[in-house]
Design an enzyme around this catalytic site. Structure first.
Site, PDB file in Angstrom:
ATOM      1  N   LYS A  18      -1.565  -1.635 -13.803  1.00 23.28           N
ATOM      2  CA  LYS A  18      -0.654  -2.279 -12.850  1.00 23.28           C
ATOM      3  C   LYS A  18      -0.680  -3.782 -13.128  1.00 23.28           C
ATOM      4  O   LYS A  18      -1.740  -4.357 -13.406  1.00 23.28           O
ATOM      5  CB  LYS A  18      -1.154  -1.985 -11.436  1.00 23.28           C
ATOM      6  CG  LYS A  18      -0.266  -2.486 -10.312  1.00 23.28           C
ATOM      7  CD  LYS A  18      -0.837  -2.016  -8.965  1.00 23.28           C
ATOM      8  CE  LYS A  18       0.034  -2.398  -7.785  1.00 23.28           C
ATOM      9  NZ  LYS A  18      -0.518  -1.904  -6.495  1.00 23.28           N
ATOM     10  N   SER A  59      -1.473   2.432  -1.718  1.00 27.08           N
ATOM     11  CA  SER A  59      -0.684   2.122  -2.917  1.00 27.08           C
ATOM     12  C   SER A  59      -1.094   2.866  -4.175  1.00 27.08           C
ATOM     13  O   SER A  59      -0.390   2.813  -5.178  1.00 27.08           O
ATOM     14  CB  SER A  59      -0.716   0.616  -3.199  1.00 27.08           C
ATOM     15  OG  SER A  59       0.131  -0.058  -2.305  1.00 27.08           O
ATOM     16  N   SER A  63       2.616   0.847  -3.713  1.00 30.30           N
ATOM     17  CA  SER A  63       3.137  -0.153  -4.614  1.00 30.30           C
ATOM     18  C   SER A  63       2.819   0.081  -6.083  1.00 30.30           C
ATOM     19  O   SER A  63       3.457  -0.488  -6.958  1.00 30.30           O
ATOM     20  CB  SER A  63       2.600  -1.525  -4.214  1.00 30.30           C
ATOM     21  OG  SER A  63       1.191  -1.584  -4.407  1.00 30.30           O
TER      22      SER A  63
END
Lengths: 493, 93
Positions: free
Chosen positions: A82, A181, A157
């Site tokens: 990420k 997330s 996310s």
């Protein structure tokens, strides 16, 4: 082997092929790159990657292995991150215009640990801007698609991390989890995702969103991948004073031991979670089947009560936005971020750079967080939320006096359609109802794939364990995996 | 309904908002605060606040200097720089 035959193999299986000499890291990395190049235009899981660098790392890994000097089980396995986890010399944008050109001058501790284990750190994965969102739609660089249905969101996310793994574009990925997330996108994409106990994994080099809630964790195709990845990531770090000196055990071996020699576990179902009107019938049905499976292997299912669970979402959004408004104050246009060109003086640089650099959701949360911390409102909102946070923690302590693990749906519904909720922030926040308590309490939790709703949309369930009981969590996930093959199904791409 | 003075709050946050943004946030945040209101009715007497979920307090280490970034890497992302320092618009006339 071609790219499609390798794409969905679990990382632990690939590692065994590397160890036996049936596969080289160069072959694996080439297939990963080819697949990412082929699919990313549709999925937009990756913001970018450096293919030459990946191949150079793969060659070095093969050389090590040839010399019998492999650095660990996962030596030669590519891992994509990420884009809020720092990799030296690589762009670290957090999905924001604010950091569009920011190149990290250092490695996050987890990156150091993965490199020391011989893993090939590559690829920057898309995310909601500064990890604020549940759909990967708030990214400045465009939204990500769910590989199971490109019209739907992969969750967020860490949507890029989940979509890349589910689409077979990287055998292991990392995300971060502040309110769900990792677990929510894992459920939406039909894969495993684990949020470790707060303090298990160093946050050094993770761009801070809400510091008392954030944790880095892995996505994987099977329980063993997640367990072995945790062995690489965990450990106390002098650079993160919130990292905890808990002993790091060989999770993958311990869970097998617990499975064969251990007693049947007692799983607690929070009665409040199943009263929710918002629970999708397909998710409810999948949960019934999960309960039936565990009963079938001789485990006990018990009702537990979490009487303050209806307070979790407001408590979370007060605390998370308060911490975010403070953390994001560092992005000021002065030292290393976007700087507005139209600012009239030094103070105006702050206002204009932040106004231009942040997107709509981030600004909304900065305003909300600033408000709940501001003079006159601090006690009514922020302090009150911290008090209720204690009540929520007590609920779980009490439940763990009666059961080994808490079992819940990961999300109230399967993946929703892109664009459907982005205009209604409150509805988006309510999607986090089952995942935020482990963040507020610091408890470890995993999302496990457990079937499909109509239209081939994955559903996941969540297990929550007491602090530092990751082995218990993984053991229960593995016990389910042994009798179910949902995790072996893959999207048609 | 609780009212957020968006203009004042944005000023505290050093955040420039357009008129449209102010109107949008004003309506949305009003609804969100209304939803938060459930917290105010909870009895929390005798409860200690939880600031973080970690049993650690006062983590200390030896005060030993370790190497850090030089000026070069530390300033590599600066929007403007001169003589190993971040350059900003004039502050004092």
């Amino acid at each position: 082997m071609n790219q499609d035959s390798l794409a969905y193999l679990p990382a632990s299986k690939l590692a065994r092929l590397l160890a036996s000499g049936e596969l080289t890291s160069v072959e694996l990395s080439r297939s990963v790159l080819e697949r990412a190049e082929h699919l990313n235009a549709q999925v937009n899981a990756f913001l970018g990657w450096d293919g030459e660098d990946l191949m150079a790392q793969a060659e070095a890994s093969d050389k090590r292995r040839k010399a019998d000097k492999a650095l660990g089980f996962f030596d030669g396995i590519p891992v994509a991150l990420k884009n809020n986890i720092a990799v030296k010399g690589s762009l670290l944008t957090c999905g924001s215009r604010m950091l569009e050109n920011f190149v990290s001058p250092y490695d996050a501790t987890v990156v150091e640990r993965m490199k020391a284990a011989g893993m090939l750190v590559w690829g920057r994965l898309n995310m909601d801007e500064f990890a604020m969102g549940s759909s990967t739609e708030t990214s400045y660089f465009g939204s990500t698609a769910n590989p199971w249905d490109l019209t739907r969101t992969p969750g967020g996310s860490s949507g890029g991390s989940a979509a890349a793994l589910a689409a077979g574009m990287s055998p292991i990925t990392l995300g971060s989890d502040t309110g769900g997330s990792i677990r929510q996108p894992a459920a939406f994409c039909g894969i495993y995702g684990l949020k470790p106990t707060y303090g298990r994994v160093s946050r050094y080099g993770l761009v801070a969103f809400a510091s008392s809630l954030d944790q880095i964790g892995p996505f994987g195709h099977c329980v063993e991948d997640v367990a072995r990845m945790m062995e690489v990531l965990c450990g106390v770090d002098p650079k993160d004073s919130s990292s905890y000196p808990a002993p790091v055990s060989p999770f993958h071996a311990e869970l097998e031991l617990a499975l064969t020699g251990g007693r049947p576990m007692v799983l607690g179902l929070p009665v409040e979670y199943f009263k929710e009107d918002g629970l999708d019938p397909a998710v409810r049905r999948a949960m019934d089947e999960v309960v039936a499976y565990y009963k079938g292997i001789g485990w006990q299912i018990k009702d537990v009560s979490l009487p303050n669970s209806h307070l979790a979402v407001p408590t979370y959004y007060v605390i998370a936005t308060a911490e975010a408004s403070s953390n994001l104050a560092r992005f000021d246009g002065i030292r290393y971020t976007h700087r507005s060109e139209s600012a009239s003086d030094a103070v105006d640089v702050y206002f204009k750079s932040r106004g231009e650099g942040f997107g709509e959701e981030v600004k909304r949360r900065i305003i909300l967080g600033t408000f709940v911390l501001s003079s006159g409102y601090h006690d009514a909102y922020y302090l009150k939320a911290q008090l209720v946070r204690t009540l929520i923690r007590n609920d779980f302590s009490k439940a763990f006096g009666e059961v080994d693990l808490v079992l819940t749906p990961t999300t109230p519904s399967p993946a929703f359609v892109r664009g459907e909720r982005i205009t209604d922030p409150l509805q988006m926040y309510l999607n986090d109802i089952y995942t935020i308590c482990p963040n507020l309490t610091g408890l470890p939790a995993i999302s496990v794939p457990c079937g499909f709703a109509s239209q081939n949309l994955p559903v996941g369930f969540q297990l929550i364990a007491p602090h530092f009981e990751e082995v218990r969590l993984l053991t229960a996930a593995r016990a389910y995996e042994k009798g179910n093959d949902w995790h072996t199904r893959h999207p048609a791409l | 309904m609780e009212h957020i003075d968006i203009g004042y709050t944005a000023k505290l946050a050093r955040l420039e908002l357009s008129k449209d943004e102010q109107e949008l946030y004003s309506a949305q945040l009003g609804r969100i605060l209304e939803y938060f209101h459930v917290l105010s009715s909870v009895d929390t007497s005798g409860v200690e606040p939880t600031a973080h979920a970690n049993p650690l307090h006062n983590v200390l280490r030896e005060d030993v200097a370790v190497p850090g970034f030089g000026a070069g890497p530390a300033l590599a992302n600066a929007p403007q720089q001169r003589e190993d320092q971040v350059l900003v618009p004039r502050v004092i006339e």
